[in-house]
Write an enzyme that holds these catalytic residues in place. Structure first.
Site, PDB file in Angstrom:
ATOM      1  N   GLN A 264     -17.988  -6.376  -1.001  1.00 33.14           N
ATOM      2  CA  GLN A 264     -17.134  -7.235  -1.698  1.00 33.14           C
ATOM      3  C   GLN A 264     -16.730  -8.585  -1.047  1.00 33.14           C
ATOM      4  O   GLN A 264     -15.905  -9.244  -1.703  1.00 33.14           O
ATOM      5  CB  GLN A 264     -15.760  -6.396  -2.434  1.00 33.14           C
ATOM      6  CG  GLN A 264     -14.783  -5.894  -1.112  1.00 33.14           C
ATOM      7  CD  GLN A 264     -13.847  -5.013  -1.762  1.00 33.14           C
ATOM      8  OE1 GLN A 264     -14.013  -3.880  -2.187  1.00 33.14           O
ATOM      9  NE2 GLN A 264     -12.406  -5.616  -1.761  1.00 33.14           N
TER      10      GLN A 264
ATOM     11  N   LYS B 193      -0.761  -6.675  -7.845  1.00 32.36           N
ATOM     12  CA  LYS B 193      -1.126  -8.011  -7.001  1.00 32.36           C
ATOM     13  C   LYS B 193      -2.317  -8.532  -7.409  1.00 32.36           C
ATOM     14  O   LYS B 193      -2.714  -9.780  -7.642  1.00 32.36           O
ATOM     15  CB  LYS B 193      -0.865  -7.788  -5.625  1.00 32.36           C
ATOM     16  CG  LYS B 193      -1.273  -9.136  -4.812  1.00 32.36           C
ATOM     17  CD  LYS B 193      -0.768  -8.965  -3.477  1.00 32.36           C
ATOM     18  CE  LYS B 193      -1.517 -10.003  -2.703  1.00 32.36           C
ATOM     19  NZ  LYS B 193      -3.038  -9.713  -2.333  1.00 32.36           N
TER      20      LYS B 193
ATOM     21  N   LYS C 100       3.314  -9.101  -0.850  1.00 32.47           N
ATOM     22  CA  LYS C 100       2.877  -8.700   0.495  1.00 32.47           C
ATOM     23  C   LYS C 100       1.232  -8.569   0.663  1.00 32.47           C
ATOM     24  O   LYS C 100       0.738  -8.112  -0.541  1.00 32.47           O
ATOM     25  CB  LYS C 100       3.434  -7.208   0.837  1.00 32.47           C
ATOM     26  CG  LYS C 100       4.997  -7.348   0.794  1.00 32.47           C
ATOM     27  CD  LYS C 100       5.489  -6.070   1.901  1.00 32.47           C
ATOM     28  CE  LYS C 100       7.006  -6.112   2.018  1.00 32.47           C
ATOM     29  NZ  LYS C 100       7.624  -5.995   3.246  1.00 32.47           N
TER      30      LYS C 100
ATOM     31  N   HIS D 180       0.731  -1.220   0.023  1.00 34.56           N
ATOM     32  CA  HIS D 180       0.095  -0.042   0.050  1.00 34.56           C
ATOM     33  C   HIS D 180       0.827   1.104   0.001  1.00 34.56           C
ATOM     34  O   HIS D 180       0.537   2.171  -0.732  1.00 34.56           O
ATOM     35  CB  HIS D 180      -0.791  -0.073   1.164  1.00 34.56           C
ATOM     36  CG  HIS D 180      -1.852  -1.033   1.448  1.00 34.56           C
ATOM     37  ND1 HIS D 180      -1.446  -2.136   2.588  1.00 34.56           N
ATOM     38  CD2 HIS D 180      -3.056  -1.500   0.745  1.00 34.56           C
ATOM     39  CE1 HIS D 180      -2.537  -2.976   2.300  1.00 34.56           C
ATOM     40  NE2 HIS D 180      -3.369  -2.736   1.563  1.00 34.56           N
TER      41      HIS D 180
HETATM   42  P1  AMP Z   1      -6.493  -3.705  -0.522  1.00 36.55           P
HETATM   43  O1  AMP Z   1      -6.219  -3.148   0.788  1.00 36.55           O
HETATM   44  O2  AMP Z   1      -5.603  -5.182  -0.277  1.00 36.55           O
HETATM   45  O3  AMP Z   1      -7.771  -3.867  -1.062  1.00 36.55           O
HETATM   46  O4  AMP Z   1      -5.249  -3.151  -1.404  1.00 36.55           O
HETATM   47  C1  AMP Z   1      -5.439  -1.798  -1.616  1.00 36.55           C
HETATM   48  C2  AMP Z   1      -4.576  -1.598  -2.792  1.00 36.55           C
HETATM   49  O5  AMP Z   1      -3.061  -2.084  -2.672  1.00 36.55           O
HETATM   50  C3  AMP Z   1      -4.755  -2.441  -4.138  1.00 36.55           C
HETATM   51  O6  AMP Z   1      -4.880  -1.696  -5.211  1.00 36.55           O
HETATM   52  C4  AMP Z   1      -3.915  -3.577  -3.967  1.00 36.55           C
HETATM   53  O7  AMP Z   1      -3.595  -4.238  -5.459  1.00 36.55           O
HETATM   54  C5  AMP Z   1      -2.579  -2.889  -3.714  1.00 36.55           C
HETATM   55  N1  AMP Z   1      -1.955  -3.882  -3.025  1.00 36.55           N
HETATM   56  C6  AMP Z   1      -1.989  -4.672  -1.973  1.00 36.55           C
HETATM   57  N2  AMP Z   1      -1.002  -5.804  -2.057  1.00 36.55           N
HETATM   58  C7  AMP Z   1       0.042  -5.109  -2.762  1.00 36.55           C
HETATM   59  C8  AMP Z   1       1.343  -5.561  -3.176  1.00 36.55           C
HETATM   60  N3  AMP Z   1       1.925  -6.485  -2.489  1.00 36.55           N
HETATM   61  N4  AMP Z   1       2.189  -4.960  -4.008  1.00 36.55           N
HETATM   62  C9  AMP Z   1       1.542  -3.822  -4.728  1.00 36.55           C
HETATM   63  N5  AMP Z   1       0.197  -3.500  -4.444  1.00 36.55           N
HETATM   64  C10 AMP Z   1      -0.457  -4.016  -3.425  1.00 36.55           C
END
Ligand code: AMP
Length: 288
Positions: free
Chosen positions: A61, A148, A183, A37
Site C-alpha cells: 500500500q 480518521k 492522533k 489504535h
Molecule cells: P494504521 O496503523 O495507521 O494503519 O491505523 C490502523 C487503524 O487505526 C486504522 O483503522 C486507522 O483508521 C485507525 N486509526 C489511526 N489513527 C486513528 C485515530 N487518531 N483515531 C481513530 N482511529 C485511528
C-alpha cells in the site's frame, strides 16, 4: 496475550476458538501504536470474546516514493500497549509470510478516484489485498476501522459488500490530542513549529462546520475558507481539500445529506490527513 507470526498457527488457534462459540473482534494496524489504535482495541474488547490485533507495515500500500522504509516501528512497545488495551492475540507476520504467491491482483474501481486514492496510486489496491487476506486469516465477526481514514472505511465497506465477507465493519470516531490534532503514527515527524501549526487542520474543519450550520451550503466557498486558513496559519502545502457524499464519495453541489470534508497537508517530513463527516437533516446538522 499470545503472539503469532505464522498464518497457519494463528488460523489453527482461531478456528478452534470459534468452534467453541467465541466471537472474534479484529483490529488491523501498521503498528507504532497510539491512543487511536488502542481505542479501537478497547472497543473490540467490550464487544467480543477474543480480540485480535495485527501489526503489519504492508509494502503493497506504499508507493515507490512514500515512507515504507522510514515508517516508524517499535514492536516491543506495541506489544506492551496492545496487552494493556486488552488484546488477546497479536499477529505480526513478515512480508514473505503474507505475500508468498502473486497469482491474484485486486483493483478497487469505486471510491478511489478522489482524495488520497487519486494522489496515492495503487494505495487502496494494496489496502484491500491485505485486508482481504487478514479477514481470511482471522475470520472476525467484527472488524474495527478508524474514521480518521474515512476513505479507507468507505473502500473497506465496498469490499465487504462486493465480496460478501461475513464480517461487520465498525466505524470508530477519530481520536485526537487535546488541541484537536488527529492522533497519527506520523505526527512524530513534525518539527516543533509544525506541531504547533498542525491543530489548524482540525480547527478549520470545525469552523467550516459552524459556517455550514449557520446556513452556508456552497462546497466551493467552504473549501476556499479552509484553504485560506491553512495557507495563512501553517507552513504546510495543501495536497487537497475536497467535499463528497459519504460513504459513496461522489461530487455534490450542495451541502446536504451526509457528506465529508477531507483534507491532506504536506509538512516537511509528514503528510497529515483529517476530515469531518457531517449529517445534515433539513434543520439539524450534527457530527457522526
Ligand atoms: P494504521 O496503523 O495507521 O494503519 O491505523 C490502523 C487503524 O487505526 C486504522 O483503522 C486507522 O483508521 C485507525 N486509526 C489511526 N489513527 C486513528 C485515530 N487518531 N483515531 C481513530 N482511529 C485511528
Amino acid at each position: 496475550m499470545i503472539k503469532y507470526t505464522s498464518i497457519s498457527s494463528i488460523q489453527e488457534f482461531l478456528v478452534k476458538e470459534k468452534r467453541r462459540g467465541k466471537t472474534v473482534g479484529f483490529v488491523p494496524t501498521m503498528g507504532f501504536l497510539h491512543e487511536g489504535h488502542l481505542t479501537l482495541a478497547q472497543q473490540a474488547r467490550r464487544e467480543n470474546d477474543i480480540v485480535v490485533m495485527s501489526i503489519f507495515v504492508n509494502p503493497l500500500q506504499f508507493g515507490p516514493n512514500e515512507d515504507f522504509e522510514s515508517y516508524p516501528r517499535n514492536p516491543e512497545r506495541d506489544a506492551e500497549l496492545a496487552r494493556s488495551a486488552g488484546v488477546d492475540v497479536l499477529f505480526l507476520p513478515e512480508a514473505d509470510e503474507m505475500y508468498s504467491g502473486s497469482s491474484i491482483k485486486m483493483h478497487v474501481t469505486e471510491r478511489t478516484d478522489v482524495l488520497c486514492g487519486s494522489k496515492r496510486e495503487g494505495h487502496f489496491d494494496g489496502v484491500v489485498t491485505v485486508v482481504s487476506k487478514l479477514f481470511n486469516i482471522v475470520g472476525p465477526d467484527n472488524a474495527y476501522f478508524g474514521l480518521k481514514d474515512a476513505q479507507q472505511v468507505a473502500v473497506i465497506e465496498g469490499l465487504v459488500n462486493d465480496l460478501n465477507f461475513p464480517v461487520n465493519i465498525v466505524r470508530v470516531p477519530t481520536v485526537r490530542e487535546d488541541d484537536g490534532l488527529a492522533k497519527s503514527s506520523r505526527n512524530v515527524y513534525l518539527s516543533e513549529l509544525e506541531r504547533m501549526e498542525a491543530p489548524v487542520l482540525n480547527k478549520s474543519l470545525q469552523d467550516a462546520e459552524r459556517l455550514i450550520r449557520e446556513g452556508e451550503a456552497d462546497p466551493g466557498r467552504i473549501i476556499s475558507f479552509i484553504q485560506d486558513r491553512i495557507s495563512a496559519e501553517t507552513s504546510g502545502t495543501i495536497d487537497y481539500i475536497e467535499i463528497y457524499s459519504y460513504p459513496e464519495l461522489t461530487a455534490i453541489d450542495k451541502l446536504q445529506g451526509e457528506f465529508i470534508i477531507a483534507l491532506a497537508v504536506k509538512f516537511d517530513k509528514a503528510r497529515l490527513i483529517d476530515n469531518i463527516i457531517i449529517k445534515a437533516a433539513q434543520e439539524e446538522i450534527h457530527h457522526v
